[in-house]
Design a protein around this motif. Structure first.
Motif, PDB file in Angstrom:
ATOM      1  N   LYS A 183       6.428 -16.544  -9.663  1.00  0.00           N
ATOM      2  CA  LYS A 183       5.607 -17.444 -10.182  1.00  0.00           C
ATOM      3  C   LYS A 183       4.397 -16.781 -10.912  1.00  0.00           C
ATOM      4  CE  LYS A 183       7.525 -21.066  -8.888  1.00  0.00           C
ATOM      5  NZ  LYS A 183       8.326 -21.956  -9.906  1.00  0.00           N
ATOM      6  N   ALA A 184       4.055 -15.592 -10.645  1.00  0.00           N
ATOM      7  CA  ALA A 184       3.045 -14.686 -11.162  1.00  0.00           C
ATOM      8  C   ALA A 184       3.354 -14.161 -12.580  1.00  0.00           C
ATOM      9  CB  ALA A 184       2.673 -13.213 -10.338  1.00  0.00           C
ATOM     10  N   VAL A 185       4.978 -13.831 -12.558  1.00  0.00           N
ATOM     11  CA  VAL A 185       5.236 -13.670 -13.910  1.00  0.00           C
ATOM     12  C   VAL A 185       5.326 -14.675 -14.724  1.00  0.00           C
ATOM     13  CG1 VAL A 185       7.367 -12.878 -15.012  1.00  0.00           C
ATOM     14  CG2 VAL A 185       6.885 -11.713 -13.084  1.00  0.00           C
ATOM     15  N   GLN A 186       5.677 -15.964 -14.472  1.00  0.00           N
ATOM     16  CA  GLN A 186       5.532 -17.100 -15.210  1.00  0.00           C
ATOM     17  C   GLN A 186       4.084 -17.356 -15.627  1.00  0.00           C
ATOM     18  OE1 GLN A 186       7.575 -20.259 -13.389  1.00  0.00           O
ATOM     19  NE2 GLN A 186       9.270 -19.053 -12.566  1.00  0.00           N
ATOM     20  N   VAL A 187       3.125 -17.339 -14.789  1.00  0.00           N
ATOM     21  CA  VAL A 187       1.756 -17.566 -15.023  1.00  0.00           C
ATOM     22  C   VAL A 187       1.402 -16.563 -16.194  1.00  0.00           C
ATOM     23  CG1 VAL A 187      -0.695 -17.399 -14.306  1.00  0.00           C
ATOM     24  CG2 VAL A 187       1.146 -18.609 -12.745  1.00  0.00           C
ATOM     25  N   ASN A 188       1.666 -15.125 -16.217  1.00  0.00           N
ATOM     26  CA  ASN A 188       1.248 -14.322 -17.082  1.00  0.00           C
ATOM     27  C   ASN A 188       1.864 -14.707 -18.359  1.00  0.00           C
ATOM     28  OD1 ASN A 188      -0.179 -12.824 -15.317  1.00  0.00           O
ATOM     29  ND2 ASN A 188       1.467 -11.515 -14.518  1.00  0.00           N
ATOM     30  N   LYS A 189       3.279 -15.020 -18.449  1.00  0.00           N
ATOM     31  CA  LYS A 189       3.782 -15.378 -19.577  1.00  0.00           C
ATOM     32  C   LYS A 189       3.053 -16.610 -20.460  1.00  0.00           C
ATOM     33  CE  LYS A 189       8.422 -13.799 -18.567  1.00  0.00           C
ATOM     34  NZ  LYS A 189       9.888 -14.090 -18.567  1.00  0.00           N
ATOM     35  N   ALA A 190       2.537 -17.607 -19.447  1.00  0.00           N
ATOM     36  CA  ALA A 190       2.043 -18.855 -19.908  1.00  0.00           C
ATOM     37  C   ALA A 190       0.705 -18.270 -20.725  1.00  0.00           C
ATOM     38  CB  ALA A 190       1.856 -19.837 -18.960  1.00  0.00           C
ATOM     39  N   GLU A 191      -0.222 -17.508 -19.832  1.00  0.00           N
ATOM     40  CA  GLU A 191      -1.384 -16.957 -20.357  1.00  0.00           C
ATOM     41  C   GLU A 191      -1.482 -16.361 -21.606  1.00  0.00           C
ATOM     42  OE1 GLU A 191      -3.832 -17.028 -16.066  1.00  0.00           O
ATOM     43  OE2 GLU A 191      -2.876 -14.940 -16.923  1.00  0.00           O
ATOM     44  N   ASP A 192      -0.300 -15.273 -21.745  1.00  0.00           N
ATOM     45  CA  ASP A 192      -0.107 -14.663 -22.781  1.00  0.00           C
ATOM     46  C   ASP A 192       0.227 -15.354 -24.301  1.00  0.00           C
ATOM     47  OD1 ASP A 192      -0.210 -12.369 -21.543  1.00  0.00           O
ATOM     48  OD2 ASP A 192       1.802 -11.840 -21.260  1.00  0.00           O
ATOM     49  N   SER A 193       1.018 -16.470 -23.785  1.00  0.00           N
ATOM     50  CA  SER A 193       1.278 -17.649 -25.105  1.00  0.00           C
ATOM     51  C   SER A 193      -0.107 -18.262 -25.307  1.00  0.00           C
ATOM     52  CB  SER A 193       2.174 -18.445 -24.417  1.00  0.00           C
ATOM     53  OG  SER A 193       3.579 -17.844 -24.190  1.00  0.00           O
ATOM     54  N   LEU A 194      -0.908 -18.447 -24.449  1.00  0.00           N
ATOM     55  CA  LEU A 194      -2.264 -19.098 -24.791  1.00  0.00           C
ATOM     56  C   LEU A 194      -3.005 -18.260 -25.749  1.00  0.00           C
ATOM     57  CD1 LEU A 194      -2.905 -21.350 -21.644  1.00  0.00           C
ATOM     58  CD2 LEU A 194      -2.173 -21.942 -23.836  1.00  0.00           C
ATOM     59  N   ALA A 195      -3.213 -16.929 -25.416  1.00  0.00           N
ATOM     60  CA  ALA A 195      -3.925 -16.028 -25.904  1.00  0.00           C
ATOM     61  C   ALA A 195      -3.473 -15.789 -27.329  1.00  0.00           C
ATOM     62  CB  ALA A 195      -3.930 -14.798 -25.137  1.00  0.00           C
ATOM     63  N   MET A 196      -2.090 -15.937 -27.648  1.00  0.00           N
ATOM     64  CA  MET A 196      -1.491 -15.799 -28.767  1.00  0.00           C
ATOM     65  C   MET A 196      -1.836 -16.832 -29.809  1.00  0.00           C
ATOM     66  SD  MET A 196       2.493 -14.853 -29.690  1.00  0.00           S
ATOM     67  CE  MET A 196       2.400 -13.588 -28.593  1.00  0.00           C
ATOM     68  N   LEU A 197      -1.512 -17.979 -28.954  1.00  0.00           N
ATOM     69  CA  LEU A 197      -2.018 -19.314 -29.722  1.00  0.00           C
ATOM     70  C   LEU A 197      -3.646 -19.263 -30.212  1.00  0.00           C
ATOM     71  CD1 LEU A 197      -1.143 -22.047 -30.687  1.00  0.00           C
ATOM     72  CD2 LEU A 197      -1.926 -22.841 -28.471  1.00  0.00           C
ATOM     73  N   GLN A 198      -4.270 -18.855 -29.432  1.00  0.00           N
ATOM     74  CA  GLN A 198      -5.774 -18.830 -29.713  1.00  0.00           C
ATOM     75  C   GLN A 198      -5.869 -18.087 -30.972  1.00  0.00           C
ATOM     76  OE1 GLN A 198      -7.794 -17.950 -26.003  1.00  0.00           O
ATOM     77  NE2 GLN A 198      -7.604 -19.896 -25.357  1.00  0.00           N
ATOM     78  N   THR A 199      -5.526 -16.772 -30.928  1.00  0.00           N
ATOM     79  CA  THR A 199      -5.426 -15.795 -32.159  1.00  0.00           C
ATOM     80  C   THR A 199      -4.968 -16.479 -33.512  1.00  0.00           C
ATOM     81  OG1 THR A 199      -5.052 -13.907 -30.499  1.00  0.00           O
ATOM     82  CG2 THR A 199      -4.904 -13.479 -32.836  1.00  0.00           C
ATOM     83  N   LEU A 200      -3.717 -16.896 -33.299  1.00  0.00           N
ATOM     84  CA  LEU A 200      -3.145 -17.804 -34.380  1.00  0.00           C
ATOM     85  C   LEU A 200      -4.185 -18.824 -35.068  1.00  0.00           C
ATOM     86  CD1 LEU A 200      -0.914 -18.334 -36.448  1.00  0.00           C
ATOM     87  CD2 LEU A 200       0.140 -19.699 -34.840  1.00  0.00           C
ATOM     88  N   LEU A 201      -4.672 -19.382 -34.186  1.00  0.00           N
ATOM     89  CA  LEU A 201      -5.813 -20.494 -34.493  1.00  0.00           C
ATOM     90  C   LEU A 201      -6.837 -20.127 -35.264  1.00  0.00           C
ATOM     91  CD1 LEU A 201      -5.513 -23.257 -31.695  1.00  0.00           C
ATOM     92  CD2 LEU A 201      -4.704 -23.432 -34.195  1.00  0.00           C
TER      93      LEU A 201
END
Length: 570
Positions: A183-201
């Protein structure tokens, strides 16, 4: 579609011939429109993706929390049973029993672990490997403690069961550890995706902003009249951007707020910047949700004695409607009963996760409410930010109370009492002040349960707890010590004060009667540091001895522990 020309498509939509010799400003405007459309589409898609990812993150964290609860319950079962087997002391069975109850109440979590173990092991769907291992573990634990309970245990059998339970517990820990790691791995992946999305925006917003500013610059050179109007628009845009930045900074700060005081400080600072010259107040629902208490105020209202400390939900139109409401002066104005005279107020319900947590008020000396109407969108955004923080704080408080309070009576549990007792004693010694304890035990409670049933007994316990909470001070701590025995810790109270309070509690308990044929009474023992006891351990011992004497002397009475020799001489 070969040869598709995006520029030509926009020209056809705008009704401009392709062959027209377009000015640079028009060409740039078209380019800006394309960027804006792309930005809007991307922003909408990013919002939907962000919302979905946030929900997934919340689900993963809740699953991890529930699994940790099961892990702690298994540990309580093992340590409680081991302690009982090794010492034969019945009190070690309390964490064992609590752990079994937690396991029984968390069957969905066990099912989740079953699915995880089956997926990891490649087993067929529906396999209950983890639940079966838990059932086997519980069975072996039961077989281990049963001989000790009847007094027929032997060391060889105990050692065999202890070794077997340790192996089973190690396997369960391994499964739980694998689950939490996954679950920790899944959480880290989701948080990385959000960070990438914020950078793109952020990149898209920068590109869009540059294009818009360039178009405005060319337009200023073309027409003086348009320059003035667009200058005003730019000023409004800058102001809106600053407001958004303040709101984003507020949201970021609220994430670090540890409690209501921190959240109140962030709200006051942000409101003074965004709503300059206006005062305000925040009211929050109490635990029983029958009133709203003043949590904080700012501006001139920080020291306003006319500001109500408590608001009833039935008095407030904003809470009744679930929408913002403006209290203003006027013959036909609809005003709340708690509205202040001579000024208008914008009131916004603090709604988050489908629940109203409080009420935000913004005050203005403009009795017509015109200025407040113009500021309503900004005030609503401010309230939305604060609502999410209040929801998170309330959830943390609820979880903390569940861990520290007895579920039946709502009083603190014995574990919490033991934690604060030593702290109270140290503070009393440092301040050279007294500290007292009142031990309460319901008379003939077993007989009441046997004759009228446990439901009536539970009702009596809840009523007695309510009487105690309504009688003691806010600084006092009431705990359920065990069964029908309760204890009250009273800092800064000497023996006479504690005895007077105990007598008041005894009288109020004697007035309880859930039915005509059920009489309720209690015996109470009082002790105090330093008058009867030298330390916390002796304090509880002396209070318990005084309680026993009250039982021996006929029940339904208060007895105080005898004074120590030094205290008696003084």
């Amino acid at each position: 579609m070969s040869g598709f020309n995006l520029k030509a498509a926009f020209l056809r939509i705008a009704g401009v011939p392709e062959t027209a010799d377009l000015p640079p400003a028009v060409k740039l405007s078209i380019s800006v429109a394309v960027v804006i459309v792309l930005t809007v589409v991307t922003t909408i898609a990013a919002f939907l993706y962000n919302n979905q990812t946030q929900q997934r993150l919340s689900s993963l964290r809740i699953e991890s929390r529930d699994v940790r609860i099961v892990q702690l319950a298994l540990l309580d079962v093992e340590t409680g049973a081991r302690g009982f087997v090794l010492t034969a002391r019945p009190e070690y069975l309390q964490p064992y029993s609590v752990g079994l109850q937690v396991l029984d109440n968390n069957q969905p979590t066990l099912d989740l672990l079953d699915r995880f173990v089956a997926d990891e092991a490649g087993a067929a769907p529906g396999t209950h490997a983890f639940s079966a291992l838990v059932a086997h573990f519980r069975s072996q634990i039961g077989k281990m403690i049963e001989p000790v309970q009847v007094g027929g245990s032997n060391a060889a059998d105990q050692r065999m069961y202890l070794d077997g339970n340790k192996a089973a517990m190690d396997t369960l820990r391994q499964y739980i550890g694998q689950f939490l790691a996954a679950k920790a791995v899944q959480v880290n992946k989701a948080e990385d995706s959000l960070a990438m999305l914020q950078t793109l925006l952020l990149v898209l917003q920068i590109v869009s902003g540059i294009a818009i500013m360039l178009a405005l610059y060319l337009a200023f050179r073309a027409l003086a009249s348009q320059a003035r109007s667009r200058a005003a628009a730019m000023s409004a845009s800058v102001q809106s951007r600053e407001q958004v930045e303040h709101l984003l900074a507020m949201a970021d700060m609220l994430q670090s707020a540890m409690g209501y005081e921190d959240a109140n400080a962030v709200l006051r600072a942000t409101a003074k910047r965004l709503l300059s010259g206006l005062g305000g107040a925040l009211y929050i629902f109490n635990n029983s949700r029958d009133r709203l208490d003043l949590s904080t105020a700012w501006g001139a209202d920080e020291v306003d004695p006319t500001l109500p400390q408590v608001i009833s939900p039935s008095q407030c139109w904003a809470l009744k409607r679930g929408k913002p409401h403006i209290n203003q002066e006027g013959y036909a104005a609809l005003k709340c009963d708690h509205a202040l005279e001579g000024r208008s107020a914008l009131e916004i319900p603090m709604l988050a996760r489908g629940e109203i947590h409080g009420l935000l008020q913004i005050f203005s000396n403009d009795s017509s409410g015109t200025r407040l109407e113009a500021l309503k969108p900004l005030a609503v955004a401010l309230a939305d930010n604060m609502s999410l923080a209040l929801s998170s704080i309330a959830l943390r408080e609820r979880l903390r109370n569940q861990a520290l309070r007895d579920p039946l009576t709502g009083l603190y549990n014995r574990r919490f009492m033991e934690e604060v007792l030593e702290s109270f004693a140290v503070q009393a010694e440092r301040r050279n002040s007294p500290m007292s304890a009142i031990m309460v035990d319901l008379d003939h409670f077993k007989k009441l349960n046997d004759e009228h049933g446990h439901a009536v007994g539970d009702t009596v316990l809840r009523d007695v707890a309510g009487v105690i909470l309504a009688t003691i001070r806010k600084s006092d701590i009431a705990c359920r010590y065990g069964g029908e025995e309760l204890i009250i810790l009273m800092p800064d109270s000497d023996l006479p004060e504690a005895r007077t309070k105990a007598e008041e509690i005894r009288k109020r308990i004697a007035e309880l009667s859930p039915s005509a044929d059920v009489a309720v009474s209690a015996s109470l023992g009082v002790a105090s540091i330093p008058q009867t006891s030298a330390d916390p351990t002796e304090l509880l011992t002396m209070a318990d001895a005084a309680l026993y004497r009250a039982k021996h002397e006929g029940r339904n009475r208060v007895e105080a522990a005898p004074l120590r020799m030094a205290a008696a001489r003084r």
